[in-house]
Design a protein around this motif. Sequence first.
Motif, PDB file in Angstrom:
ATOM      1  N   LYS A   1       0.841  -1.311  -0.165  1.00 48.10           N
ATOM      2  CA  LYS A   1      -0.150  -0.070  -0.184  1.00 48.10           C
ATOM      3  C   LYS A   1       0.784   1.283   0.047  1.00 48.10           C
ATOM      4  CE  LYS A   1      -4.019  -1.794   2.142  1.00 48.10           C
ATOM      5  NZ  LYS A   1      -3.746  -3.313   1.794  1.00 48.10           N
ATOM      6  N   MET A   2       1.923   1.380  -0.853  1.00 48.64           N
ATOM      7  CA  MET A   2       2.853   2.511  -0.824  1.00 48.64           C
ATOM      8  C   MET A   2       1.892   3.238  -2.127  1.00 48.64           C
ATOM      9  SD  MET A   2       6.450   0.519  -1.218  1.00 48.64           S
ATOM     10  CE  MET A   2       7.478   2.000  -1.514  1.00 48.64           C
ATOM     11  N   PRO A   3       1.693   4.646  -1.724  1.00 52.39           N
ATOM     12  CA  PRO A   3       1.242   5.280  -2.432  1.00 52.39           C
ATOM     13  C   PRO A   3       1.965   5.932  -3.719  1.00 52.39           C
ATOM     14  CG  PRO A   3       1.944   6.737  -0.405  1.00 52.39           C
ATOM     15  CD  PRO A   3       2.106   5.335  -0.201  1.00 52.39           C
ATOM     16  N   PRO A   4       1.612   6.141  -4.849  1.00 51.35           N
ATOM     17  CA  PRO A   4       2.468   6.448  -5.959  1.00 51.35           C
ATOM     18  C   PRO A   4       2.869   8.154  -5.747  1.00 51.35           C
ATOM     19  CG  PRO A   4       0.096   6.647  -6.794  1.00 51.35           C
ATOM     20  CD  PRO A   4       0.145   6.032  -5.123  1.00 51.35           C
ATOM     21  N   ALA A   5       3.724   8.421  -6.849  1.00 56.34           N
ATOM     22  CA  ALA A   5       4.314   9.913  -6.739  1.00 56.34           C
ATOM     23  C   ALA A   5       2.946  10.599  -7.011  1.00 56.34           C
ATOM     24  CB  ALA A   5       5.427  10.064  -7.727  1.00 56.34           C
ATOM     25  N   GLU A   6       2.143  10.090  -7.888  1.00 56.17           N
ATOM     26  CA  GLU A   6       0.918  11.014  -8.405  1.00 56.17           C
ATOM     27  C   GLU A   6      -0.483  10.062  -8.203  1.00 56.17           C
ATOM     28  OE1 GLU A   6      -0.684  13.927 -11.770  1.00 56.17           O
ATOM     29  OE2 GLU A   6       0.813  12.854 -12.126  1.00 56.17           O
ATOM     30  N   ALA A   7      -1.387  10.361  -7.465  1.00 57.22           N
ATOM     31  CA  ALA A   7      -2.454   9.564  -7.137  1.00 57.22           C
ATOM     32  C   ALA A   7      -3.461   9.668  -8.092  1.00 57.22           C
ATOM     33  CB  ALA A   7      -2.904   9.860  -5.871  1.00 57.22           C
ATOM     34  N   VAL A   8      -3.287   9.177  -9.475  1.00 49.51           N
ATOM     35  CA  VAL A   8      -4.155   9.365 -10.341  1.00 49.51           C
ATOM     36  C   VAL A   8      -4.152   8.191 -11.445  1.00 49.51           C
ATOM     37  CG1 VAL A   8      -3.849  11.975 -10.708  1.00 49.51           C
ATOM     38  CG2 VAL A   8      -2.421  10.507 -12.112  1.00 49.51           C
ATOM     39  N   THR A   9      -5.216   7.908 -12.175  1.00 46.67           N
ATOM     40  CA  THR A   9      -5.435   7.029 -13.045  1.00 46.67           C
ATOM     41  C   THR A   9      -5.777   7.256 -14.374  1.00 46.67           C
ATOM     42  OG1 THR A   9      -7.902   6.486 -12.682  1.00 46.67           O
ATOM     43  CG2 THR A   9      -6.188   5.077 -11.298  1.00 46.67           C
ATOM     44  N   LEU A  10      -5.092   6.587 -15.289  1.00 47.11           N
ATOM     45  CA  LEU A  10      -5.530   6.890 -16.616  1.00 47.11           C
ATOM     46  C   LEU A  10      -6.235   5.606 -17.315  1.00 47.11           C
ATOM     47  CD1 LEU A  10      -2.253   8.615 -17.978  1.00 47.11           C
ATOM     48  CD2 LEU A  10      -4.219   9.719 -17.250  1.00 47.11           C
ATOM     49  N   THR A  11      -6.749   5.950 -18.544  1.00 49.02           N
ATOM     50  CA  THR A  11      -6.956   4.858 -19.229  1.00 49.02           C
ATOM     51  C   THR A  11      -5.977   4.326 -20.391  1.00 49.02           C
ATOM     52  OG1 THR A  11      -8.185   6.015 -21.170  1.00 49.02           O
ATOM     53  CG2 THR A  11      -9.605   5.392 -19.560  1.00 49.02           C
ATOM     54  N   PRO A  12      -6.101   3.178 -20.705  1.00 46.29           N
ATOM     55  CA  PRO A  12      -4.815   2.853 -21.691  1.00 46.29           C
ATOM     56  C   PRO A  12      -4.856   3.846 -22.884  1.00 46.29           C
ATOM     57  CG  PRO A  12      -5.907   0.729 -20.902  1.00 46.29           C
ATOM     58  CD  PRO A  12      -6.650   1.762 -20.328  1.00 46.29           C
ATOM     59  N   ARG A  13      -5.843   4.158 -23.486  1.00 45.54           N
ATOM     60  CA  ARG A  13      -6.091   4.912 -24.461  1.00 45.54           C
ATOM     61  C   ARG A  13      -5.418   6.425 -24.277  1.00 45.54           C
ATOM     62  NH1 ARG A  13      -6.131   1.112 -27.098  1.00 45.54           N
ATOM     63  NH2 ARG A  13      -7.797   0.223 -28.323  1.00 45.54           N
ATOM     64  N   GLU A  14      -5.751   6.731 -23.081  1.00 41.81           N
ATOM     65  CA  GLU A  14      -5.371   8.100 -22.642  1.00 41.81           C
ATOM     66  C   GLU A  14      -3.942   7.958 -22.560  1.00 41.81           C
ATOM     67  OE1 GLU A  14      -9.026   9.849 -19.955  1.00 41.81           O
ATOM     68  OE2 GLU A  14      -7.480   8.667 -18.766  1.00 41.81           O
ATOM     69  N   ALA A  15      -3.264   7.002 -22.217  1.00 44.25           N
ATOM     70  CA  ALA A  15      -1.866   6.776 -21.739  1.00 44.25           C
ATOM     71  C   ALA A  15      -1.150   6.741 -23.311  1.00 44.25           C
ATOM     72  CB  ALA A  15      -1.566   5.780 -21.097  1.00 44.25           C
ATOM     73  N   GLN A  16      -1.922   5.972 -24.298  1.00 43.63           N
ATOM     74  CA  GLN A  16      -1.187   5.855 -25.673  1.00 43.63           C
ATOM     75  C   GLN A  16      -1.114   7.281 -26.122  1.00 43.63           C
ATOM     76  OE1 GLN A  16      -3.946   3.034 -26.702  1.00 43.63           O
ATOM     77  NE2 GLN A  16      -2.693   1.016 -25.473  1.00 43.63           N
ATOM     78  N   GLU A  17      -2.092   7.997 -26.091  1.00 39.41           N
ATOM     79  CA  GLU A  17      -2.020   9.361 -26.659  1.00 39.41           C
ATOM     80  C   GLU A  17      -1.126  10.213 -25.989  1.00 39.41           C
ATOM     81  OE1 GLU A  17      -5.056  13.132 -27.662  1.00 39.41           O
ATOM     82  OE2 GLU A  17      -5.698  11.390 -26.550  1.00 39.41           O
ATOM     83  N   ARG A  18      -1.048  10.113 -24.661  1.00 38.43           N
ATOM     84  CA  ARG A  18      -0.257  10.960 -23.965  1.00 38.43           C
ATOM     85  C   ARG A  18       1.376  10.809 -24.086  1.00 38.43           C
ATOM     86  NH1 ARG A  18      -0.587  12.044 -17.348  1.00 38.43           N
ATOM     87  NH2 ARG A  18      -2.547  12.998 -18.281  1.00 38.43           N
ATOM     88  N   TYR A  19       1.686   9.548 -24.318  1.00 40.83           N
ATOM     89  CA  TYR A  19       3.030   9.050 -24.255  1.00 40.83           C
ATOM     90  C   TYR A  19       3.609   8.859 -25.958  1.00 40.83           C
ATOM     91  CZ  TYR A  19       2.309   8.617 -19.280  1.00 40.83           C
ATOM     92  OH  TYR A  19       2.246   9.096 -17.921  1.00 40.83           O
ATOM     93  N   GLY A  20       2.582   8.893 -26.795  1.00 39.32           N
ATOM     94  CA  GLY A  20       3.088   8.638 -28.176  1.00 39.32           C
ATOM     95  C   GLY A  20       3.006   7.436 -28.840  1.00 39.32           C
ATOM     96  N   TYR A  21       2.105   6.512 -28.195  1.00 40.09           N
ATOM     97  CA  TYR A  21       2.120   5.248 -28.688  1.00 40.09           C
ATOM     98  C   TYR A  21       0.713   4.745 -29.688  1.00 40.09           C
ATOM     99  CZ  TYR A  21       5.359   4.340 -25.524  1.00 40.09           C
ATOM    100  OH  TYR A  21       6.708   4.354 -24.513  1.00 40.09           O
ATOM    101  N   ASP A  22       1.056   4.249 -30.748  1.00 42.92           N
ATOM    102  CA  ASP A  22      -0.294   3.759 -31.582  1.00 42.92           C
ATOM    103  C   ASP A  22      -1.268   3.023 -30.868  1.00 42.92           C
ATOM    104  OD1 ASP A  22       0.366   5.401 -33.770  1.00 42.92           O
ATOM    105  OD2 ASP A  22       1.617   3.944 -34.668  1.00 42.92           O
ATOM    106  N   ILE A  23      -2.347   2.728 -31.127  1.00 42.74           N
ATOM    107  CA  ILE A  23      -3.044   1.649 -30.515  1.00 42.74           C
ATOM    108  C   ILE A  23      -2.567   0.448 -30.985  1.00 42.74           C
ATOM    109  CG2 ILE A  23      -5.249   3.262 -30.070  1.00 42.74           C
ATOM    110  CD1 ILE A  23      -6.400   1.595 -32.456  1.00 42.74           C
ATOM    111  N   PRO A  24      -2.699  -0.611 -30.101  1.00 42.68           N
ATOM    112  CA  PRO A  24      -1.986  -1.775 -30.551  1.00 42.68           C
ATOM    113  C   PRO A  24      -2.262  -2.509 -31.686  1.00 42.68           C
ATOM    114  CG  PRO A  24      -2.327  -1.913 -28.139  1.00 42.68           C
ATOM    115  CD  PRO A  24      -3.029  -0.778 -28.601  1.00 42.68           C
ATOM    116  N   ALA A  25      -3.646  -2.421 -32.274  1.00 35.22           N
ATOM    117  CA  ALA A  25      -4.132  -2.986 -33.437  1.00 35.22           C
ATOM    118  C   ALA A  25      -3.424  -2.272 -34.611  1.00 35.22           C
ATOM    119  CB  ALA A  25      -5.608  -2.911 -33.632  1.00 35.22           C
TER     120      ALA A  25
END
Length: 364
Positions: free
Chosen positions: A299-323
């Motif tokens: 139960k170690m808290p992360p540096a930032e207590a937020v969640t994303l969806t994978p689609r949001e993460a892919q867009e934020r970090y510059g990855y194409d959707i896997p398909a």
Amino acid sequence: MATIASLREWLSLPPLTPAEDYGFFGPESVTWRVWSYPTSLTVGFQRAVVIEELDPALVAAVDATHAIYDRPRTRYDRTLRYFAMVMFGDSRSTAHAADILVKVHSKGIGIDPVTHRSYDANDPASQLWIHLTAWHSILVAYEKYGPGRLSEADELQYWAECARAAELQTCDPADVPRTRAGITEYFEQMRPQLIGSEIARKAMRHLLRAEVMMPEIPRVLRPMFTLVYAFLRRGTLATMPRWMREMAGLPTGRVLDVLVTAPMSAAFTLVSLNARLQIQLLRLISPMTVPVAGPVLLKMPPAEAVTLTPREAQERYGYDIPAQAHQALRDKQRARVFGRGEAPDEQGLRESEAVLGEISRKAM
């Protein structure tokens, strides 16, 4: 003295670092509750990898690489780490791992020697089979040997979160059933396509032997672990439908199914009460998974207590959707294998070592 020192080192905990963020689920999710229970990365995961082999396309790819026989320890460790990243890892690292996995799977192509049809590890249908088999197996183990059946609301949330995780796969998240009945229907639809071929039976028997994926156990603990391995095998078998076991030529004894339940449940309950013990056991099963799951278990808290969806993460970090990712590499692999009859390039496998662990390293 050497044995005592070895045992002390074996039981020690590695340093753990908080995650960057909560990833895709977080502490309020049903996913964290179910996947962090000690049934998940033991019986649940073993059930998943065993059942998967009934799909002729998947087992053809597995048999072609021979990795589960040649390097079962690192194969298991890397696979567990990836699944743990999806459930517990930070969004940036997991989006990166999922992107690299498309490259890894680009080499999983060929002709199935049983059906004589082509297979592709990036095929959406194959990815959906792997995804649902894993999520369903983890839940089956949790409900059989853990706290019991989820409430209706929790169950709906679990399958909604399963669909969210599918955004990291090449399959369409819309194809993920959102109810227990829908999952049951999916497996019934798959049933005519499953084959208990000789290569499937060989792989399933092998993967039911937990000892092949374990490190060298200190001598003083070996008798105990021989018993543990036997219970894990029988406990995993008891979670599998009888028709699957019959198809695979595996034991179907009802009496042993019943007898194994109480001791397995008691053992998992005991382990679940101590996070440090869970991490020590996870270090034994999959050292590469500890840095990912350890902070969640403690139960170690992360540096930032937020969640994303994978689609949001892919867009934020510059990855194409896997398909749609790495089409040039996937086309190059098909040209090599189907066009020129050459072995596929291992570019993705090499790149994955920095994320999922070295393939050639010795079992710890």
